[in-house]
Design a protein around this motif. Sequence first.
Motif, PDB file in Angstrom:
ATOM      1  N   SER A  15       0.846  -1.201   0.000  1.00 54.89           N
ATOM      2  CA  SER A  15       0.000   0.000   0.000  1.00 54.89           C
ATOM      3  C   SER A  15       0.875   1.243   0.000  1.00 54.89           C
ATOM      4  N   ARG A  16       0.529   2.171  -0.875  1.00 56.14           N
ATOM      5  CA  ARG A  16       1.248   3.460  -0.853  1.00 56.14           C
ATOM      6  C   ARG A  16       0.903   4.192   0.428  1.00 56.14           C
ATOM      7  N   ARG A  17       1.921   4.723   1.079  1.00 55.28           N
ATOM      8  CA  ARG A  17       1.711   5.472   2.339  1.00 55.28           C
ATOM      9  C   ARG A  17       1.271   6.885   2.004  1.00 55.28           C
ATOM     10  N   VAL A  19       0.849  12.905   4.227  1.00 56.97           N
ATOM     11  CA  VAL A  19       0.282  14.156   4.753  1.00 56.97           C
ATOM     12  C   VAL A  19       0.399  14.167   6.274  1.00 56.97           C
ATOM     13  N   ALA A  20       0.299  15.369   6.859  1.00 60.05           N
ATOM     14  CA  ALA A  20       0.351  15.498   8.324  1.00 60.05           C
ATOM     15  C   ALA A  20      -0.807  14.704   8.928  1.00 60.05           C
ATOM     16  N   GLY A  21      -0.519  14.019  10.016  1.00 55.19           N
ATOM     17  CA  GLY A  21      -1.556  13.271  10.724  1.00 55.19           C
ATOM     18  C   GLY A  21      -1.722  11.841  10.244  1.00 55.19           C
ATOM     19  N   ALA A  22      -0.993  11.475   9.183  1.00 61.32           N
ATOM     20  CA  ALA A  22      -1.196  10.139   8.604  1.00 61.32           C
ATOM     21  C   ALA A  22      -0.709   9.021   9.530  1.00 61.32           C
ATOM     22  N   ASP A  23       0.116   9.372  10.526  1.00 58.22           N
ATOM     23  CA  ASP A  23       0.572   8.315  11.446  1.00 58.22           C
ATOM     24  C   ASP A  23      -0.284   8.231  12.715  1.00 58.22           C
ATOM     25  N   LEU A  24      -1.391   8.956  12.760  1.00 58.76           N
ATOM     26  CA  LEU A  24      -2.263   8.887  13.938  1.00 58.76           C
ATOM     27  C   LEU A  24      -2.961   7.530  14.026  1.00 58.76           C
ATOM     28  N   PRO A  25      -3.225   7.057  15.239  1.00 62.01           N
ATOM     29  CA  PRO A  25      -4.081   5.866  15.352  1.00 62.01           C
ATOM     30  C   PRO A  25      -5.432   6.149  14.690  1.00 62.01           C
ATOM     31  N   GLN A  39     -16.934  -1.567  12.525  1.00 61.86           N
ATOM     32  CA  GLN A  39     -18.098  -1.808  13.385  1.00 61.86           C
ATOM     33  C   GLN A  39     -18.102  -0.880  14.592  1.00 61.86           C
ATOM     34  N   GLY A  40     -16.909  -0.411  15.002  1.00 64.65           N
ATOM     35  CA  GLY A  40     -16.837   0.463  16.177  1.00 64.65           C
ATOM     36  C   GLY A  40     -16.725   1.942  15.829  1.00 64.65           C
ATOM     37  N   ALA A  41     -16.716   2.282  14.539  1.00 65.91           N
ATOM     38  CA  ALA A  41     -16.460   3.676  14.142  1.00 65.91           C
ATOM     39  C   ALA A  41     -17.754   4.491  14.121  1.00 65.91           C
ATOM     40  N   SER A  42     -17.618   5.776  14.452  1.00 65.83           N
ATOM     41  CA  SER A  42     -18.799   6.635  14.320  1.00 65.83           C
ATOM     42  C   SER A  42     -18.967   7.019  12.845  1.00 65.83           C
ATOM     43  N   ARG A  43     -17.871   7.220  12.154  1.00 63.59           N
ATOM     44  CA  ARG A  43     -17.911   7.466  10.707  1.00 63.59           C
ATOM     45  C   ARG A  43     -16.583   7.010  10.089  1.00 63.59           C
ATOM     46  N   VAL A  44     -16.692   6.365   8.957  1.00 63.50           N
ATOM     47  CA  VAL A  44     -15.506   5.916   8.230  1.00 63.50           C
ATOM     48  C   VAL A  44     -15.233   6.919   7.113  1.00 63.50           C
ATOM     49  N   VAL A  45     -14.005   7.411   7.040  1.00 64.78           N
ATOM     50  CA  VAL A  45     -13.625   8.281   5.923  1.00 64.78           C
ATOM     51  C   VAL A  45     -12.668   7.494   5.035  1.00 64.78           C
ATOM     52  N   VAL A  46     -13.056   7.290   3.798  1.00 63.10           N
ATOM     53  CA  VAL A  46     -12.201   6.577   2.844  1.00 63.10           C
ATOM     54  C   VAL A  46     -11.489   7.620   1.996  1.00 63.10           C
ATOM     55  N   VAL A  47     -10.178   7.559   1.991  1.00 57.98           N
ATOM     56  CA  VAL A  47      -9.393   8.477   1.152  1.00 57.98           C
ATOM     57  C   VAL A  47      -8.946   7.694  -0.073  1.00 57.98           C
ATOM     58  N   GLY A  48      -9.404   8.130  -1.240  1.00 56.95           N
ATOM     59  CA  GLY A  48      -9.074   7.414  -2.469  1.00 56.95           C
ATOM     60  C   GLY A  48     -10.321   6.739  -3.014  1.00 56.95           C
ATOM     61  N   ALA A  49     -10.533   6.885  -4.311  1.00 59.49           N
ATOM     62  CA  ALA A  49     -11.704   6.272  -4.946  1.00 59.49           C
ATOM     63  C   ALA A  49     -11.261   5.340  -6.058  1.00 59.49           C
ATOM     64  N   GLY A  50     -10.182   4.595  -5.794  1.00 58.41           N
ATOM     65  CA  GLY A  50      -9.769   3.521  -6.701  1.00 58.41           C
ATOM     66  C   GLY A  50     -10.525   2.263  -6.300  1.00 58.41           C
ATOM     67  N   ASP A  90     -13.700   8.913  12.733  1.00 58.87           N
ATOM     68  CA  ASP A  90     -12.671   8.381  13.628  1.00 58.87           C
ATOM     69  C   ASP A  90     -11.950   7.168  13.045  1.00 58.87           C
ATOM     70  N   LEU A  91     -12.298   6.796  11.817  1.00 60.61           N
ATOM     71  CA  LEU A  91     -11.555   5.741  11.120  1.00 60.61           C
ATOM     72  C   LEU A  91     -11.279   6.245   9.706  1.00 60.61           C
ATOM     73  N   VAL A  92     -10.005   6.352   9.364  1.00 61.76           N
ATOM     74  CA  VAL A  92      -9.616   6.848   8.039  1.00 61.76           C
ATOM     75  C   VAL A  92      -8.944   5.698   7.293  1.00 61.76           C
ATOM     76  N   VAL A  93      -9.566   5.249   6.221  1.00 64.60           N
ATOM     77  CA  VAL A  93      -8.989   4.164   5.418  1.00 64.60           C
ATOM     78  C   VAL A  93      -8.335   4.792   4.196  1.00 64.60           C
ATOM     79  N   VAL A  94      -7.034   4.574   4.062  1.00 64.41           N
ATOM     80  CA  VAL A  94      -6.292   5.170   2.951  1.00 64.41           C
ATOM     81  C   VAL A  94      -6.146   4.123   1.844  1.00 64.41           C
ATOM     82  N   GLY A  95      -6.695   4.443   0.683  1.00 64.58           N
ATOM     83  CA  GLY A  95      -6.583   3.536  -0.473  1.00 64.58           C
ATOM     84  C   GLY A  95      -6.107   4.340  -1.663  1.00 64.58           C
ATOM     85  N   ILE A  96      -4.827   4.672  -1.656  1.00 64.16           N
ATOM     86  CA  ILE A  96      -4.300   5.562  -2.703  1.00 64.16           C
ATOM     87  C   ILE A  96      -3.344   4.824  -3.644  1.00 64.16           C
TER      88      ILE A  96
END
Length: 406
Positions: A113-115, A118-124, A143-154, A233-239
Amino acid sequence: MSTQTFVIVGASLAGAKAAETLREEGFDGRVVLLGEETERPYERPELSKGFLLGTKPADKLYVHAADFYAGHDIELRTSTAVTALDPGAHEVVLDGGERLGYDRLLLATGASSRRFPVAGADLPGVVYLRRMGESDDLRTAIQGASRVVVVGAGWIGSEVAACARMLGAEVSMIAPEAVPLERVLGPEVGAVYRDLHADKGVDLHLSTGVDRIEGTDAATGVRTSDGTLVEGDLVVVGIGAAPRDELARAAGLEVDNGVLTDEHLRTSEPDIYAAGDVANAMHPFYGKRIRVEHWANALNQGPAAARNMLGAGTAYSRVPYFYSDQYDFGMEYNGYATEWDRVVFRGDPASREFLAFWLRDGQVVAGLNANVWDQADGIKALVRSGARVDADRLADPAVDLGELLG
Ligand SMILES: Cc1cc2nc3c(=O)[nH]c(=O)nc-3n(C[C@H](O)[C@H](O)[C@H](O)COP(=O)(O)OP(=O)(O)OC[C@H]3O[C@@H](n4cnc5c(N)ncnc54)[C@H](O)[C@@H]3O)c2cc1C
């Protein structure tokens, strides 16, 4: 009995299928399959589909049954990373310092996976998806997240967004493209995916980049480049993914966006071959090197490389194929379109049951069947034929694709 040793680096789909093929083809020397993961070889597509949803168990993902390797006298060494290649000595160096000699070597090290730079990318709370354990953890996190943010639309971002919605999560998706999958499919077919995700309730932030990930102790949201805060509170990076070509590069093999090979999957070192996601292989049909990150490519190139390691001398020339499943929308794509001048639909894309064709100078360079399952062979034949087609007939469902072959 052969006294030769064939070593395969990378114990995933390409590597495991290569090992299987060596035995199938009657090679009776030593076969060593080295992989840094703890799991025996498994297939990844379900990691962003059924396995992530929890509907497909791990035992359906493995390439072979647990006893296959010992049963075929294949020395599978998991949790074993190769740290260096020494082509001059015909040896690989393992993480504990052990040196292992080879007569022929296959690099099937895949991609990672490409890392996100950006700032904050190493946060839990900021996660990636490539491995089985990551998919397992992601399901729990969704299942435990209030909202999932997906970065990347591949592909991976889009499939994760779909799974997260199917698991009941609130989902936002952020991407610089105007529509999901735009780089591969273009704006017309990408719009189908945009509408699909919007209909399923995904909060889309398209045509915008990411400035940073917000949060102090953990991710709390993503700040887009237009200044919007997308909370989550959950950021999934798919870049995207990068080829694992570092061993080859350090050993002096020719590398450029993957390990360069000829049409026989042989690298610039005559006894070293490469296959799967890591291989940037000369493709006779396209007349240039291509590197694709597709399940079918790993499935077929591993065996092709194995046969050539045994001296078959057969060029690898399959037309690329991949598939994706999102919600109840499935598709298969045959071809390799990097440039096109026209997209032709057969059927109404809004109905989400259609074929799409990418044309260049009147030739079909790629075709997709979406929620239609009996046309893939016809599409592949059209791509292979190089025939110039009449666009009106191509769009007409009454015309059999075979009639267009010329
Ligand atoms: C989440 C996800 C979903 C996907 N969905 C689809 C899909 O729907 N359709 C499709 O066509 N394709 C899909 N793909 C792509 C497909 O899974 C890949 O093309 C395929 O896994 C490539 O196989 P490979 O064997 O070449 O490499 P990989 O699967 O990347 O395996 C390479 C292996 O080599 C190991 N390795 C690397 N370096 C070393 C080293 N130095 N020492 C030891 N071991 C090493 C790695 O740890 C890894 O286990 C998906 C991929 C992912 C991640």
